[in-house]
Scaffold this active site. Structure first.
Site, PDB file in Angstrom:
ATOM      1  N   HIS A  19     -82.492 -10.050 -11.620  1.00  0.00           N
ATOM      2  CA  HIS A  19     -81.202  -9.363 -11.627  1.00  0.00           C
ATOM      3  C   HIS A  19     -81.471  -7.922 -12.056  1.00  0.00           C
ATOM      4  O   HIS A  19     -82.430  -7.665 -12.789  1.00  0.00           O
ATOM      5  CB  HIS A  19     -80.297 -10.078 -12.644  1.00  0.00           C
ATOM      6  CG  HIS A  19     -78.890  -9.598 -12.700  1.00  0.00           C
ATOM      7  ND1 HIS A  19     -78.516  -8.516 -13.462  1.00  0.00           N
ATOM      8  CD2 HIS A  19     -77.765 -10.054 -12.105  1.00  0.00           C
ATOM      9  CE1 HIS A  19     -77.208  -8.337 -13.332  1.00  0.00           C
ATOM     10  NE2 HIS A  19     -76.726  -9.260 -12.517  1.00  0.00           N
ATOM     11  N   ASP A  24     -85.108 -14.365 -19.027  1.00  0.00           N
ATOM     12  CA  ASP A  24     -83.702 -14.121 -18.703  1.00  0.00           C
ATOM     13  C   ASP A  24     -83.110 -15.475 -18.300  1.00  0.00           C
ATOM     14  O   ASP A  24     -83.302 -15.945 -17.177  1.00  0.00           O
ATOM     15  CB  ASP A  24     -83.584 -13.105 -17.562  1.00  0.00           C
ATOM     16  CG  ASP A  24     -82.140 -12.960 -17.097  1.00  0.00           C
ATOM     17  OD1 ASP A  24     -81.259 -13.647 -17.654  1.00  0.00           O
ATOM     18  OD2 ASP A  24     -81.896 -12.170 -16.164  1.00  0.00           O
ATOM     19  N   GLN A  38     -78.809 -17.704 -16.039  1.00  0.00           N
ATOM     20  CA  GLN A  38     -78.375 -18.739 -15.083  1.00  0.00           C
ATOM     21  C   GLN A  38     -78.955 -20.114 -15.403  1.00  0.00           C
ATOM     22  O   GLN A  38     -78.750 -21.055 -14.634  1.00  0.00           O
ATOM     23  CB  GLN A  38     -78.778 -18.351 -13.651  1.00  0.00           C
ATOM     24  CG  GLN A  38     -78.151 -17.073 -13.140  1.00  0.00           C
ATOM     25  CD  GLN A  38     -76.643 -17.174 -12.897  1.00  0.00           C
ATOM     26  OE1 GLN A  38     -76.045 -18.252 -12.964  1.00  0.00           O
ATOM     27  NE2 GLN A  38     -76.014 -16.043 -12.639  1.00  0.00           N
ATOM     28  N   LYS A  73     -71.008 -17.067 -18.980  1.00  0.00           N
ATOM     29  CA  LYS A  73     -71.534 -17.944 -17.926  1.00  0.00           C
ATOM     30  C   LYS A  73     -71.715 -19.373 -18.426  1.00  0.00           C
ATOM     31  O   LYS A  73     -72.211 -20.229 -17.711  1.00  0.00           O
ATOM     32  CB  LYS A  73     -72.876 -17.407 -17.417  1.00  0.00           C
ATOM     33  CG  LYS A  73     -72.766 -16.094 -16.647  1.00  0.00           C
ATOM     34  CD  LYS A  73     -74.083 -15.757 -15.993  1.00  0.00           C
ATOM     35  CE  LYS A  73     -74.216 -14.296 -15.628  1.00  0.00           C
ATOM     36  NZ  LYS A  73     -73.388 -13.866 -14.515  1.00  0.00           N
ATOM     37  N   CYS A  80     -76.329  -8.159  -7.403  1.00  0.00           N
ATOM     38  CA  CYS A  80     -77.099  -7.369  -8.377  1.00  0.00           C
ATOM     39  C   CYS A  80     -78.578  -7.743  -8.349  1.00  0.00           C
ATOM     40  O   CYS A  80     -79.237  -7.822  -9.398  1.00  0.00           O
ATOM     41  CB  CYS A  80     -76.544  -7.519  -9.792  1.00  0.00           C
ATOM     42  SG  CYS A  80     -74.848  -7.015  -9.920  1.00  0.00           S
TER      43      CYS A  80
HETATM   44  N1  7TS Z   1     -79.417 -12.168 -15.446  1.00  0.00           N
HETATM   45  C1  7TS Z   1     -79.072 -12.985 -14.449  1.00  0.00           C
HETATM   46  C2  7TS Z   1     -80.052 -13.957 -13.915  1.00  0.00           C
HETATM   47  C3  7TS Z   1     -77.762 -12.944 -13.943  1.00  0.00           C
HETATM   48  O1  7TS Z   1     -77.422 -13.769 -12.957  1.00  0.00           O
HETATM   49  C4  7TS Z   1     -76.843 -12.021 -14.485  1.00  0.00           C
HETATM   50  C5  7TS Z   1     -75.442 -11.897 -13.960  1.00  0.00           C
HETATM   51  C6  7TS Z   1     -77.271 -11.206 -15.538  1.00  0.00           C
HETATM   52  C7  7TS Z   1     -78.557 -11.298 -15.992  1.00  0.00           C
HETATM   53  C8  7TS Z   1     -76.363 -10.226 -16.201  1.00  0.00           C
HETATM   54  O2  7TS Z   1     -75.358 -10.892 -16.877  1.00  0.00           O
HETATM   55  P1  7TS Z   1     -74.220 -10.044 -17.625  1.00  0.00           P
HETATM   56  O3  7TS Z   1     -73.368 -11.077 -18.258  1.00  0.00           O
HETATM   57  O4  7TS Z   1     -74.904  -9.158 -18.566  1.00  0.00           O
HETATM   58  O5  7TS Z   1     -73.520  -9.280 -16.542  1.00  0.00           O
HETATM   59  N2  7TS Z   1     -75.271 -12.387 -12.656  1.00  0.00           N
HETATM   60  C9  7TS Z   1     -74.139 -12.264 -11.918  1.00  0.00           C
HETATM   61  C10 7TS Z   1     -74.011 -12.818 -10.653  1.00  0.00           C
HETATM   62  O6  7TS Z   1     -74.880 -13.462 -10.078  1.00  0.00           O
HETATM   63  N3  7TS Z   1     -72.781 -12.546 -10.168  1.00  0.00           N
HETATM   64  O7  7TS Z   1     -72.129 -11.816 -11.084  1.00  0.00           O
HETATM   65  C11 7TS Z   1     -72.959 -11.634 -12.184  1.00  0.00           C
END
Ligand code: 7TS
Length: 414
Positions: A129, A206, A209, A232, A372
């Protein structure tokens, strides 16, 4: 929330815990298949935040009055719940942040800025990401470090045979995504961690997910840092966390400076507070942290293994049904390796935004875009995909309805 007995796992029963599913979208019952972007919140999490503001609201670590004491205990308790959830030895190894993105930035600034030097190398993968790419580019530009990238094969798996060639004594950090938000691939992080340790590199996972979907034990993985986002995993937005090995966190410099992160301040110098407060400067997201604790309670009550098994069943079902149509192109999922419930796809001749728009007309929420992860998308030779992603409240009937709508999309546009 009803106490679930593991043998009678029932997504329809679970759905009742989520108020959002009472609403209609475009005249239809909501089908929510955008869980990789964010998940819905159970009543218990919503009530917990409501209850906090109604009965306990106060600042933490300030003063001796009853409300402040209660808020402090509740907020610390939330750190403990997260620590237990991912197998951390001590709750002081859990730092609350705003999200996974802020967590990685905190590590890039707090660890990388002071520990990395010109010529040092950081290894990432092409699956990352943007939040696990851009902070390292910032350090490359500031410090002259080199970023190495492990690629993906045509089955959607990391090219592990290339890993040894990318690791050397120059590698100071391996920062890898556990589960891909585009392909669903679950990477063999334990094996990669073992390889990284052979050259003395630290490992950052990371887990944005994976933590919501797969049982995780940081000590079993052997990683040094792990990050995730609360929203999430059924928690509120604006709260995320870092797990870090205690000795590393103690050795690290703060990211933000000011109130609450200090032990003593004079006009000429300051010393830092103990963990985790050294990294939680200013008034934190107290309600968010407590809400995340309630989300962890909810997830543990269902059982992560039950969640994983259910999503695995949905994934296999959806892949089988979708592959009946040659006009649906699915990315990844080309081998038997482990996956989470994420399917990126395109419908021949139809822009993914039109796919998502028509699904929305039927009350079905999916994401379309680059997710992203532009380097991965570029590697797969595409700009955008539609994406469905599952959670514990989804059902096979919802997948059927989604596929029926895709058939209509194809007929209308294709
Ligand atoms: N890492 C992964 C693997 C992600 O999927 C996401 C967000 C992030 C980091 C960042 O998360 P945040 O909470 O800091 O924004 N992924 C997604 C997505 O797949 N669709 O919207 C956000």
């Amino acid at each position: 929330m009803e106490k679930l007995i593991k043998s009678v796992f029932d997504p329809q029963l679970i759905k009742k815990d989520f108020p959002v599913f009472k609403r209609q979208v475009n005249g239809k019952s909501l089908i929510y298949l955008d869980n990789a972007a964010t998940t819905q919140k159970p009543e218990s999490v919503i009530n917990c935040i409501d209850n906090y503001y109604r009965k306990h609201n106060s600042n933490i670590h300030r003063g001796v009055h009853t409300l402040s004491y209660e808020s402090t205990v509740m907020y610390e308790e939330a750190h403990k719940k997260v620590a237990d959830f991912i197998g951390a030895k001590d709750w002081k190894e859990i730092i609350f942040t705003r999200n996974a993105t802020e967590s990685i930035n905190l590590l890039a600034y707090g660890w990388g800025l002071h520990r990395l030097q010109e010529g040092d190398e950081v290894l990432i993968t092409i699956m990352e990401h943007h939040s696990n790419i851009v902070p390292w580019q910032m350090l490359r530009d500031l410090k002259g470090i080199k970023i190495n990238v492990l690629g993906v094969d045509n089955k959607g798996n990391l090219k592990l045979d290339e890993l040894p060639g990318l690791l050397s004594e120059k590698t100071k950090l391996v920062s890898i995504i556990h589960a891909s938000n585009v392909l669903g691939t679950v990477n063999p992080i334990k094996q990669i961690t073992q390889e990284a340790k052979k050259v003395g590199a630290l490992v950052l996972i990371d887990a944005a997910q994976s933590v919501p979907h797969i049982p995780i034990d940081v000590n079993e993985i052997g990683c040094d840092f792990l990050v995730a986002s609360g929203h999430k995993m059924m928690g509120p937005t604006g709260i995320g966390f870092i797990y870090g090995r205690q000795n590393l966190l103690e050795d690290m410099d703060p990211f933000m400076y000011g109130g609450d992160m200090i032990e003593k301040v004079t006009l000429t110098e300051s010393t830092w507070n103990e963990l985790p407060w050294k990294f939680e400067a200013g008034t934190p997201n107290i309600a968010g942290g407590i809400g995340l604790g309630a989300a962890v309670d909810y997830l543990e009550n269902i059982g992560l293994q039950n969640i994983y098994n259910h999503e695995e069943e949905l994934l296999r079902y959806a892949l089988e049904k979708m592959s009946e149509f040659d006009w649906i192109n699915i990315y990844g999922h080309k081998s038997d390796s482990e996956s989470v419930g994420v399917i990126s796809f395109n419908v021949d001749g139809v822009h993914p935004h039109d796919v998502a728009g028509m699904l929305d007309e039927q009350g079905i929420a999916v994401r379309s875009g680059h997710h992203c992860a532009q380097p991965l998308m570029h590697d797969l030779s595409m700009d955008y995909t539609a994406r469905i992603s599952f959670y514990v409240y989804n059902t096979k009937e919802e997948i059927d309805l989604c596929i029926e709508t895709l058939k209509k999309v194809k007929k209308l546009f294709g």
